[in-house]
Enzyme design. Sequence first.
Site, PDB file in Angstrom:
ATOM      1  CE  LYS A 199      20.162  68.522 -36.966  1.00 55.48           C
ATOM      2  NZ  LYS A 199      21.325  67.669 -37.132  1.00 55.48           N
ATOM      3  CB  ILE A 246       7.667  66.800 -34.142  1.00 49.19           C
ATOM      4  CG1 ILE A 246       7.121  65.622 -34.956  1.00 49.19           C
ATOM      5  CG2 ILE A 246       6.497  67.511 -33.482  1.00 49.19           C
ATOM      6  CD1 ILE A 246       7.912  64.392 -34.938  1.00 49.19           C
ATOM      7  CG  HIS A 247      12.885  64.365 -36.830  1.00 46.64           C
ATOM      8  ND1 HIS A 247      13.764  64.314 -37.886  1.00 46.64           N
ATOM      9  CD2 HIS A 247      13.461  63.665 -35.817  1.00 46.64           C
ATOM     10  CE1 HIS A 247      14.831  63.603 -37.525  1.00 46.64           C
ATOM     11  NE2 HIS A 247      14.675  63.198 -36.274  1.00 46.64           N
ATOM     12  CD  GLU A 306      -3.782  72.002 -28.988  1.00 48.52           C
ATOM     13  OE1 GLU A 306      -3.148  71.127 -29.581  1.00 48.52           O
ATOM     14  OE2 GLU A 306      -3.227  72.933 -28.373  1.00 48.52           O
ATOM     15  CG  ASP A 309      -3.616  68.056 -27.270  1.00 48.17           C
ATOM     16  OD1 ASP A 309      -3.704  67.496 -26.170  1.00 48.17           O
ATOM     17  OD2 ASP A 309      -2.592  68.630 -27.668  1.00 48.17           O
ATOM     18  CG  ASP A 368     -16.922  80.161 -63.402  1.00 53.37           C
ATOM     19  OD1 ASP A 368     -16.019  79.645 -62.704  1.00 53.37           O
ATOM     20  OD2 ASP A 368     -18.131  79.897 -63.236  1.00 53.37           O
ATOM     21  NE  ARG A 386       3.069  73.950 -27.665  1.00 52.15           N
ATOM     22  CZ  ARG A 386       2.683  72.745 -28.100  1.00 52.15           C
ATOM     23  NH1 ARG A 386       1.739  72.633 -29.020  1.00 52.15           N
ATOM     24  NH2 ARG A 386       3.261  71.654 -27.638  1.00 52.15           N
ATOM     25  CE1 TYR A 393       4.310  73.774 -31.468  1.00 52.38           C
ATOM     26  CE2 TYR A 393       3.977  72.258 -33.289  1.00 52.38           C
ATOM     27  CZ  TYR A 393       3.523  73.276 -32.472  1.00 52.38           C
ATOM     28  OH  TYR A 393       2.264  73.785 -32.664  1.00 52.38           O
TER      29      TYR A 393
HETATM   30  N1  COA Z   1      14.097  70.258 -33.579  1.00 53.51           N
HETATM   31  C1  COA Z   1      15.420  70.415 -33.786  1.00 53.51           C
HETATM   32  N2  COA Z   1      16.293  69.396 -33.831  1.00 53.51           N
HETATM   33  C2  COA Z   1      15.792  68.164 -33.664  1.00 53.51           C
HETATM   34  C3  COA Z   1      14.417  67.933 -33.447  1.00 53.51           C
HETATM   35  C4  COA Z   1      13.560  69.051 -33.394  1.00 53.51           C
HETATM   36  N3  COA Z   1      12.239  68.908 -33.176  1.00 53.51           N
HETATM   37  N4  COA Z   1      14.207  66.601 -33.321  1.00 53.51           N
HETATM   38  C5  COA Z   1      15.405  66.016 -33.461  1.00 53.51           C
HETATM   39  N5  COA Z   1      16.359  66.938 -33.652  1.00 53.51           N
HETATM   40  C6  COA Z   1      17.809  66.721 -33.880  1.00 53.51           C
HETATM   41  C7  COA Z   1      18.405  65.861 -32.794  1.00 53.51           C
HETATM   42  O1  COA Z   1      18.837  66.644 -31.726  1.00 53.51           O
HETATM   43  C8  COA Z   1      19.543  65.211 -33.549  1.00 53.51           C
HETATM   44  O2  COA Z   1      20.564  66.161 -33.698  1.00 53.51           O
HETATM   45  P1  COA Z   1      22.102  65.757 -33.456  1.00 53.51           P
HETATM   46  O3  COA Z   1      22.372  64.674 -34.448  1.00 53.51           O
HETATM   47  O4  COA Z   1      22.839  67.010 -33.691  1.00 53.51           O
HETATM   48  O5  COA Z   1      22.148  65.277 -32.054  1.00 53.51           O
HETATM   49  C9  COA Z   1      18.975  65.005 -34.940  1.00 53.51           C
HETATM   50  O6  COA Z   1      17.951  65.990 -35.081  1.00 53.51           O
HETATM   51  C10 COA Z   1      18.386  63.655 -35.176  1.00 53.51           C
HETATM   52  O7  COA Z   1      17.418  63.366 -34.206  1.00 53.51           O
HETATM   53  P2  COA Z   1      16.882  61.889 -33.952  1.00 53.51           P
HETATM   54  O8  COA Z   1      17.923  61.086 -33.233  1.00 53.51           O
HETATM   55  O9  COA Z   1      16.365  61.340 -35.219  1.00 53.51           O
HETATM   56  O10 COA Z   1      15.649  62.128 -33.013  1.00 53.51           O
HETATM   57  P3  COA Z   1      15.605  62.084 -31.412  1.00 53.51           P
HETATM   58  O11 COA Z   1      15.408  60.670 -30.982  1.00 53.51           O
HETATM   59  O12 COA Z   1      16.738  62.855 -30.838  1.00 53.51           O
HETATM   60  O13 COA Z   1      14.259  62.878 -31.123  1.00 53.51           O
HETATM   61  C11 COA Z   1      11.963  63.337 -30.902  1.00 53.51           C
HETATM   62  C12 COA Z   1      12.990  62.402 -31.502  1.00 53.51           C
HETATM   63  C13 COA Z   1      10.582  62.968 -31.402  1.00 53.51           C
HETATM   64  C14 COA Z   1      11.997  63.234 -29.379  1.00 53.51           C
HETATM   65  C15 COA Z   1      12.323  64.781 -31.350  1.00 53.51           C
HETATM   66  O14 COA Z   1      12.240  64.806 -32.732  1.00 53.51           O
HETATM   67  C16 COA Z   1      11.526  65.895 -30.733  1.00 53.51           C
HETATM   68  O15 COA Z   1      11.813  66.291 -29.595  1.00 53.51           O
HETATM   69  N6  COA Z   1      10.561  66.470 -31.446  1.00 53.51           N
HETATM   70  C17 COA Z   1       9.779  67.584 -30.986  1.00 53.51           C
HETATM   71  C18 COA Z   1       8.831  67.181 -29.879  1.00 53.51           C
HETATM   72  C19 COA Z   1       7.956  68.327 -29.426  1.00 53.51           C
HETATM   73  O16 COA Z   1       8.400  69.449 -29.324  1.00 53.51           O
HETATM   74  N7  COA Z   1       6.675  68.032 -29.127  1.00 53.51           N
HETATM   75  C20 COA Z   1       5.726  69.023 -28.724  1.00 53.51           C
HETATM   76  C21 COA Z   1       5.014  69.676 -29.880  1.00 53.51           C
HETATM   77  S1  COA Z   1       4.016  68.566 -30.822  1.00 53.51           S
HETATM   78 MG    MG Z   2      -1.349  70.005 -28.469  1.00 52.26          MG
END
Ligand code: COA
Ligand code: MG
Length: 309
Positions: free
Chosen positions: A20, A222-223, A129, A156, A270, A66, A9
Amino acid sequence: MHSRRAILYMPGDDRRKIQKATTLGVDSICMDMEDGVAANKKAEAREVIAGAMKELDFGKSERCIRINQIGSGLEKRDLIAALATNPDTIVVPKVETAEQVKWVSEHIETYELSSKLNIGSVRLLVGVETAKGIMNLKEIAEADKRLEAIIFGGEDFAASVGAVRTKDATELLYARQAVVTACAANDLQAIDIVFIDFKDEAGLRAEAEEGARFGFSGKQIIHPNQVEVTQEAFTPSDEAIKYAKRIVESFESSQKEGKGAYALDGKMIDMPLLKNAQKVLDRAKAAGKSKTSATDYTDFHGNLKRKSV
Ligand code: COA
Ligand code: MG
């Protein structure tokens, strides 16, 4: 069915993260309009997603969007905007009834007809959820043939029942296993909870491997750090594939000798063990790791044939 070992996500209003995601080789990318997006950024998320869908190359990754939950007042606008981008897949969160699944599927079908697409070409995944969603799992899982997977949202669900989330997730055990069971009964994929501590790789690996042992097909992530570990956990190991092939082959010869149960490496084999071995081979094939699936092996015994998951 598309392999969904990991569904990544990112907030739909964050173009940098969408970009990315396209570079990571992840099975599915889910651009979020729901809880990852602030209330005052919902319109922006629709626009950013439309731009990204038009301009970026997602490679082999599935392009999921979503929408907000049904009843939020945003669902119709989101769905129209999402479909206009020609996505692979619509994801609907917090689904609680079969009617909600049908409502979305009918809207998608109207869009498919008006766009001259084959009916069923846009896929549907739903999030279950909430307590009510878990109570109605059976009707949700059976609701519509467009449905390919149920995604279980742990945070959730905990909020819905008033559970305290713990690292070992025992408070989610019943609901997780209920989701796996409902999915298996309906040939759907089951997608496991998010591991929010994205710096803890060992913790993620343990939880992902547990999910795979439970029978989940994949996990929400999420990462970017979580892609490799998660996809690996939901891909059968070389050792597991080798053992599964030995079971299928030895089962076939033992059947010819008229034996339903026999010993392999000092263990009883089996029918249920055969079926489990077939599942391992199906997963290996879906993950592109093995050329042979269970059905390639079991032509000799018609009723053993099963759909790849
Ligand atoms: N998808 C794609 N790329 C992502 C990412 C994700 N979910 N989360 C982080 N990245 C990228 C960042 O943009 C950064 O890229 P860059 O170096 O080119 O700028 C790199 O990965 C490292 O990120 P980092 O600094 O470790 O994390 P952050 O502090 O920027 O973000 C979160 C942390 C948790 C906010 C982020 O991971 C995120 O938004 N996750 C998804 C949240 C979401 O969608 N929640 C709803 C569904 S459960
Ligand atoms: Mg949810």
